[in-house]
Design a protein around this motif. Structure first.
Motif, PDB file in Angstrom:
ATOM      1  N   PHE A   1       0.840  -1.193   0.000  1.00  0.00           N
ATOM      2  CA  PHE A   1       0.000   0.000   0.000  1.00  0.00           C
ATOM      3  C   PHE A   1       0.880   1.249   0.000  1.00  0.00           C
ATOM      4  O   PHE A   1       2.007   1.226   0.496  1.00  0.00           O
ATOM      5  CB  PHE A   1      -0.906   0.041   1.235  1.00  0.00           C
ATOM      6  N   SER A   2       0.326   2.309  -0.523  1.00  0.00           N
ATOM      7  CA  SER A   2       1.022   3.594  -0.488  1.00  0.00           C
ATOM      8  C   SER A   2       0.369   4.458   0.582  1.00  0.00           C
ATOM      9  O   SER A   2      -0.752   4.935   0.410  1.00  0.00           O
ATOM     10  CB  SER A   2       0.941   4.296  -1.848  1.00  0.00           C
ATOM     11  N   GLY A   3       1.083   4.639   1.707  1.00  0.00           N
ATOM     12  CA  GLY A   3       0.508   5.432   2.781  1.00  0.00           C
ATOM     13  C   GLY A   3       0.632   6.922   2.550  1.00  0.00           C
ATOM     14  O   GLY A   3      -0.228   7.695   2.958  1.00  0.00           O
ATOM     15  N   ASP A   4       1.716   7.344   1.886  1.00  0.00           N
ATOM     16  CA  ASP A   4       1.978   8.763   1.624  1.00  0.00           C
ATOM     17  C   ASP A   4       1.910   9.595   2.906  1.00  0.00           C
ATOM     18  O   ASP A   4       1.296  10.663   2.949  1.00  0.00           O
ATOM     19  CB  ASP A   4       0.985   9.316   0.591  1.00  0.00           C
ATOM     20  N   PHE A   5       2.542   9.106   3.957  1.00  0.00           N
ATOM     21  CA  PHE A   5       2.526   9.833   5.224  1.00  0.00           C
ATOM     22  C   PHE A   5       3.579  10.942   5.208  1.00  0.00           C
ATOM     23  O   PHE A   5       4.676  10.777   4.670  1.00  0.00           O
ATOM     24  CB  PHE A   5       2.796   8.881   6.390  1.00  0.00           C
ATOM     25  N   THR A   6       3.222  12.048   5.826  1.00  0.00           N
ATOM     26  CA  THR A   6       4.142  13.162   6.011  1.00  0.00           C
ATOM     27  C   THR A   6       4.066  13.588   7.474  1.00  0.00           C
ATOM     28  O   THR A   6       3.272  13.054   8.247  1.00  0.00           O
ATOM     29  CB  THR A   6       3.767  14.357   5.123  1.00  0.00           C
ATOM     30  N   GLU A   7       4.867  14.564   7.824  1.00  0.00           N
ATOM     31  CA  GLU A   7       4.827  15.054   9.205  1.00  0.00           C
ATOM     32  C   GLU A   7       3.499  15.704   9.546  1.00  0.00           C
ATOM     33  O   GLU A   7       3.156  15.861  10.724  1.00  0.00           O
ATOM     34  CB  GLU A   7       5.966  16.046   9.439  1.00  0.00           C
ATOM     35  N   ASP A   8       2.721  16.082   8.518  1.00  0.00           N
ATOM     36  CA  ASP A   8       1.423  16.715   8.752  1.00  0.00           C
ATOM     37  C   ASP A   8       0.269  15.710   8.784  1.00  0.00           C
ATOM     38  O   ASP A   8      -0.885  16.100   9.013  1.00  0.00           O
ATOM     39  CB  ASP A   8       1.144  17.762   7.664  1.00  0.00           C
ATOM     40  N   SER A   9       0.563  14.444   8.543  1.00  0.00           N
ATOM     41  CA  SER A   9      -0.484  13.423   8.620  1.00  0.00           C
ATOM     42  C   SER A   9      -1.004  13.337  10.053  1.00  0.00           C
ATOM     43  O   SER A   9      -0.230  13.404  11.020  1.00  0.00           O
ATOM     44  CB  SER A   9       0.053  12.067   8.186  1.00  0.00           C
ATOM     45  N   VAL A  10      -2.309  13.197  10.191  1.00  0.00           N
ATOM     46  CA  VAL A  10      -2.947  13.210  11.513  1.00  0.00           C
ATOM     47  C   VAL A  10      -3.332  11.792  11.933  1.00  0.00           C
ATOM     48  O   VAL A  10      -3.886  11.024  11.143  1.00  0.00           O
ATOM     49  CB  VAL A  10      -4.199  14.113  11.512  1.00  0.00           C
ATOM     50  N   VAL A  11      -3.049  11.449  13.178  1.00  0.00           N
ATOM     51  CA  VAL A  11      -3.459  10.184  13.779  1.00  0.00           C
ATOM     52  C   VAL A  11      -4.146  10.495  15.105  1.00  0.00           C
ATOM     53  O   VAL A  11      -4.073  11.608  15.623  1.00  0.00           O
ATOM     54  CB  VAL A  11      -2.254   9.244  14.015  1.00  0.00           C
ATOM     55  N   ILE A  12      -4.821   9.490  15.666  1.00  0.00           N
ATOM     56  CA  ILE A  12      -5.431   9.617  16.986  1.00  0.00           C
ATOM     57  C   ILE A  12      -4.599   8.809  17.966  1.00  0.00           C
ATOM     58  O   ILE A  12      -4.369   7.614  17.755  1.00  0.00           O
ATOM     59  CB  ILE A  12      -6.883   9.084  16.999  1.00  0.00           C
ATOM     60  N   VAL A  13      -4.128   9.449  19.028  1.00  0.00           N
ATOM     61  CA  VAL A  13      -3.387   8.747  20.071  1.00  0.00           C
ATOM     62  C   VAL A  13      -4.343   8.519  21.242  1.00  0.00           C
ATOM     63  O   VAL A  13      -4.778   9.465  21.893  1.00  0.00           O
ATOM     64  CB  VAL A  13      -2.156   9.546  20.526  1.00  0.00           C
ATOM     65  N   LYS A  14      -4.664   7.261  21.505  1.00  0.00           N
ATOM     66  CA  LYS A  14      -5.660   6.939  22.526  1.00  0.00           C
ATOM     67  C   LYS A  14      -5.058   6.951  23.933  1.00  0.00           C
ATOM     68  O   LYS A  14      -5.772   7.206  24.907  1.00  0.00           O
ATOM     69  CB  LYS A  14      -6.280   5.566  22.231  1.00  0.00           C
ATOM     70  N   THR A  15      -3.773   6.669  24.050  1.00  0.00           N
ATOM     71  CA  THR A  15      -3.144   6.583  25.374  1.00  0.00           C
ATOM     72  C   THR A  15      -1.914   7.486  25.399  1.00  0.00           C
ATOM     73  O   THR A  15      -0.777   7.022  25.321  1.00  0.00           O
ATOM     74  CB  THR A  15      -2.757   5.119  25.692  1.00  0.00           C
ATOM     75  N   VAL A  16      -2.163   8.781  25.522  1.00  0.00           N
ATOM     76  CA  VAL A  16      -1.094   9.777  25.404  1.00  0.00           C
ATOM     77  C   VAL A  16      -0.063   9.628  26.508  1.00  0.00           C
ATOM     78  O   VAL A  16       1.156   9.618  26.251  1.00  0.00           O
ATOM     79  CB  VAL A  16      -1.687  11.201  25.413  1.00  0.00           C
ATOM     80  N   ASP A  17      -0.498   9.531  27.753  1.00  0.00           N
ATOM     81  CA  ASP A  17       0.453   9.442  28.861  1.00  0.00           C
ATOM     82  C   ASP A  17       1.353   8.223  28.720  1.00  0.00           C
ATOM     83  O   ASP A  17       2.546   8.272  29.037  1.00  0.00           O
ATOM     84  CB  ASP A  17      -0.294   9.388  30.197  1.00  0.00           C
ATOM     85  N   TYR A  18       0.787   7.131  28.259  1.00  0.00           N
ATOM     86  CA  TYR A  18       1.587   5.922  28.070  1.00  0.00           C
ATOM     87  C   TYR A  18       2.646   6.142  26.991  1.00  0.00           C
ATOM     88  O   TYR A  18       3.815   5.795  27.183  1.00  0.00           O
ATOM     89  CB  TYR A  18       0.684   4.745  27.702  1.00  0.00           C
ATOM     90  N   ILE A  19       2.251   6.709  25.850  1.00  0.00           N
ATOM     91  CA  ILE A  19       3.211   6.950  24.764  1.00  0.00           C
ATOM     92  C   ILE A  19       4.317   7.886  25.236  1.00  0.00           C
ATOM     93  O   ILE A  19       5.505   7.686  24.935  1.00  0.00           O
ATOM     94  CB  ILE A  19       2.496   7.529  23.530  1.00  0.00           C
ATOM     95  N   GLU A  20       3.950   8.904  26.014  1.00  0.00           N
ATOM     96  CA  GLU A  20       4.950   9.839  26.531  1.00  0.00           C
ATOM     97  C   GLU A  20       5.916   9.154  27.495  1.00  0.00           C
ATOM     98  O   GLU A  20       7.063   9.568  27.644  1.00  0.00           O
ATOM     99  CB  GLU A  20       4.263  11.008  27.237  1.00  0.00           C
ATOM    100  N   SER A  21       5.429   8.100  28.157  1.00  0.00           N
ATOM    101  CA  SER A  21       6.263   7.423  29.156  1.00  0.00           C
ATOM    102  C   SER A  21       7.349   6.548  28.532  1.00  0.00           C
ATOM    103  O   SER A  21       8.301   6.148  29.212  1.00  0.00           O
ATOM    104  CB  SER A  21       5.397   6.542  30.061  1.00  0.00           C
ATOM    105  N   LEU A  22       7.203   6.221  27.243  1.00  0.00           N
ATOM    106  CA  LEU A  22       8.171   5.335  26.600  1.00  0.00           C
ATOM    107  C   LEU A  22       9.541   6.005  26.551  1.00  0.00           C
ATOM    108  O   LEU A  22       9.672   7.175  26.195  1.00  0.00           O
ATOM    109  CB  LEU A  22       7.710   4.986  25.186  1.00  0.00           C
TER     110      LEU A  22
END
Length: 734
Positions: free
Chosen positions: A324-345
């Motif tokens: 597949f061609s995702g064509d992601f860039t730095e401006d691509s938007v995603v939803i982060v469901k567990t922000v504190d957890y991701i920050e803890s990594l």
């Protein structure tokens, strides 16, 4: 693929759903002379007297004897057979309804026994029969693939003989594992997560693709916590940590031999304490019900600020590997469901971080084959006690039937629905649904705590609901079923390891195919053969699956008091989910927007708190119920019973009440509801389920729903102050 599924049919889209039609009484009439009228009236009166006497005798006979079990299969449902009259229905309605079922279904060596799981076992037995049949030239390719899959899965001798070599080859291909001596071992960093995740690792985080909460027509990538060996609370005490350490160390010994026992212990200890650091930021099951907490849109540039990884490269590489061609860039938007957890990594690559990532690769791959391994060292990957062991002579086959069902749900559904599901059954569920929705709307319109604006919005949402029954129609068309599984490559020669790799690739293909195109709201989220039903807020849709369309949930010929007490309460339950504490946040289009007035929202929140407080007071075998975790299901249980009873009374309006085995129809309505949740548990299984299961245990589902039900207390003439009628302070929404 055909998108035609079963929906409630509206004959004229412009006609309101619940418009009532009046009968046409204007037929041709003849003038009668006065004498003729008198003669006819006299005759009618005499006949009426005779019929009245006969009817009175008939009713008296039915009520006194209580043995009329011949009407419309009332006794064939077994509803009477499981009633245990040693219990007072006003004090212990669960055991009154389920007592003889509980006696007939002992726990044995299982940790729980439930109506749901017993029916699931029966369904797996049917699937075993289908999947064990010889390949026929007339079989669609999808059916052939499912049989090849099952054959490879049940070849446990091959799996046991080759599992060690397979796992070493698997880890070698994934970059090796230096600290346990699997070479060549590439240097690992977080950029390797793309490849690790692609071959199934759950390490660090996972992502899925589903509807944007605020715009359900648009799929979004959603990132969340992932990758613990055990539940997050297992990392809170030293004994659990030691058990985890020993299990991981033992697994490595089994895989690689006993030469470096001390080294394995050290590696395992580092993995466990690394996971402990992740578990500290893990959201609980209750927190994961909070849509607001989980909705955190951000660009990949912003995500990099939370966790410094090359996210653009991660997604582009992942999509590219699958074609597949995702064509992601730095401006691509995603939803982060567990922000504190991701920050803890921690982005620092330590030996513990590498060993954790490698262990998660191994753990996930091994998990696919654990059912076939007899060595107790693998026990962490197996259920503590296989709940099928008392019911099946060959639990390997039942486990494989479940695996094939999970991997190829629409293929295995084909022979099942051909044997068990008829058009008449679907029509009956359809007609019952129309009556349930009609009753729900009538009840909404009666609620004095809702203002008129909100009531009208609720009516619009009910009218917009999509209902689907049994299975998607296209699975009965060979060509369309084969096209659906076209990219799943399984052959007669495929072994179990080949099949797992093929299914993994197929599921990745399915997942990524949803991205960058409008949401496909015809997609079935659960296997049709599951003993279940579901409501999905972003689709504003509920589905009654084929697997649940059997006793004690459903029989098409049942009289209304059984039909509505059983499948009617299930339909009402799913409909109520559209208006529980989660569903209430989604409008008729499936978008999470504010669609109620502030006044109605405040009233709603006050009433939902009543349910939280009510269920928080309950315990079963000394195990406390979490009223907040189970709130949505408790609201749905209560709403389902209320709505189904209302519908049952609507469809039986004006009909006299009979008795069956000494029980009134109203009483048997509630008994048929309670018997859906007949179940027994060990304390250990209850302690585990109450931490993670959003459903209350069966006895509590029955108790919690009926203590809020005035019609129940009237049906059994319960006195105020009894356990089933503690007070008039009902918790009620729908």
């Amino acid at each position: 693929m055909s998108s035609e599924l079963f929906e409630v049919v509206r004959e004229d889209p412009s006609t309101p759903l619940f418009q009532r039609e009046s009968a046409n009484l204007n037929s041709g009439k003849k003038l009668l002379t006065r004498s003729r009228i008198l003669i006819i009236v006299a005759f009618i009166l005499s006949v009426t007297v005779v019929l009245t006497v006969i009817l009175a005798v008939s009713i008296s006979s039915n009520e006194d004897e209580g043995n009329d079990c011949t009407i419309q299969g009332a006794c064939n449902s077994k509803v009477l057979a499981y009633i245990d009259t040693r219990f007072d229905p006003c004090e212990d309605f669960f055991n009154y309804s389920c007592g003889k079922w509980l006696s007939a279904n002992p726990l044995g060596d299982r940790n729980q026994v439930k109506v749901f799981t017993e029916l699931a076992f029966d369904n797996w037995n049917h699937l075993i029969g289908y999947l064990s049949r010889s390949i026929s030239s007339s079989d669609p390719e999808a059916i052939k693939k499912s049989k090849y899959f099952f054959s490879a899965c049940t070849d446990t001798a091959y799996i046991e003989q080759n599992i060690q070599d397979h796992l070493i080859r698997f880890l070698t291909a994934a970059g090796g594992w230096h600290d346990v001596g699997i070479f060549p071992a590439d240097e690992w960093d977080f950029d390797n997560l793309t490849n690790d995740h692609y071959v199934g690792s759950p390490a660090y985080f996972a992502f899925g693709i589903s509807s944007d909460d605020l715009n359900s027509s648009k799929p979004m990538i959603k990132i969340q916590q992932s990758g613990l060996t055990s539940s997050s609370d297992a990392y809170e005490d030293e004994e659990s940590l030691l058990n985890l350490t020993n299990t991981i160390s033992g697994s490595l010994q089994l895989l690689l031999g006993n030469d470096s026992l001390e080294n394995y212990d050290e590696i395992a200890r580092g993995i466990v304490y690394y996971e402990k650091s992740l578990a500290q930021f893990w959201l609980t099951k209750t927190e994961l019900r909070n849509y607001t907490l989980l909705y955190n849109p951000m660009t990949l540039r912003e995500l990099t600020e939370h966790f410094p990884m090359d996210w653009v490269n991660y997604f582009n590489t992942y999509f590219s590997k699958a074609g597949f061609s995702g064509d992601f860039t730095e401006d691509s938007v995603v939803i982060v469901k567990t922000v504190d957890y991701i920050e803890s990594l921690n982005s620092t690559v330590t030996s513990d971080a590498v060993n954790y990532a490698k262990w998660q690769l191994l753990r996930n791959e091994l998990n696919h084959f654990a059912f076939a391994l007899e060595d107790s060292s693998w026990d962490i990957f197996c259920k503590k006690k296989d709940p099928r062991s008392s019911k099946f002579g060959d639990s390997d086959k039942s486990a494989c039937a479940e695996v094939v069902q999970d991997s190829m749900p629409l293929a295995v559904a084909r022979p099942y629905v051909e044997e068990f599901i008829t058009r008449n059954m679907i029509n009956t569920v359809n007609e019952t649904t129309v009556q349930i929705e009609k009753a729900f709307v009538e009840r909404v319109m009666e609620k004095d705590w809702l203002d008129q604006t909100t009531k009208e919005q609720c009516l619009e949402k009910v009218n917009a609901i999509t209902e689907r029954f049994a299975y998607p129609e296209f699975i009965k068309v060979d060509k369309e079923l084969d096209e659906f599984y076209d990219k799943l490559t399984i052959h007669k020669e495929s072994n179990a390891f080949d099949v797992v790799a093929a299914v993994r690739y197929f599921k990745i293909q399915q997942k990524l195919s949803f991205y960058n195109k409008p949401t496909d709201k015809t997609w079935w989220l659960v296997a049709p053969t599951e003993v279940n039903a579901y409501y999905y807020p972003p689709f504003n849709q509920f589905v009654i699956l084929a697997g649940i369309m059997q006793p004690p949930f459903f029989t098409a010929t049942w009289p209304p008091f059984l039909l509505y007490g059983a499948i009617g309460t299930v339909i009402g339950h799913e409909l109520s989910h559209g208006f529980d504490d989660g569903g209430q946040q989604f409008d008729k289009n499936g978008d999470r927007v504010k669609w109620w007035t502030d006044a109605s929202i405040r009233q709603f929140q006050n009433r939902t708190q009543c349910f939280v407080d009510q269920y928080d007071q309950y315990n079963l075998l000394g195990v406390e119920i979490n009223g907040e975790l189970t709130l949505g299901e408790n609201i749905a249980d209560n709403g389902g019973v209320h709505t189904a009873y209302h519908a049952y009374k609507n469809v039986t309006n004006g009909k006299r009440v009979r008795k069956y085995g000494g029980h009134t129809e109203d009483q048997l309505f509630f008994v048929s509801f309670a018997q859906l949740y007949c179940s027994k548990f060990t304390v250990d299984s209850l302690e585990e389920s109450t931490k993670t299961d959003e459903h209350s245990p069966g006895p509590i589902r029955v108790l919690g729903s009926l203590v809020n039900n005035e019609e129940f207390t009237e049906a059994f003439q319960c006195s105020k102050g009894s356990k089933m009628y503690p007070s008039d302070d009902w918790c009620e929404l729908w």
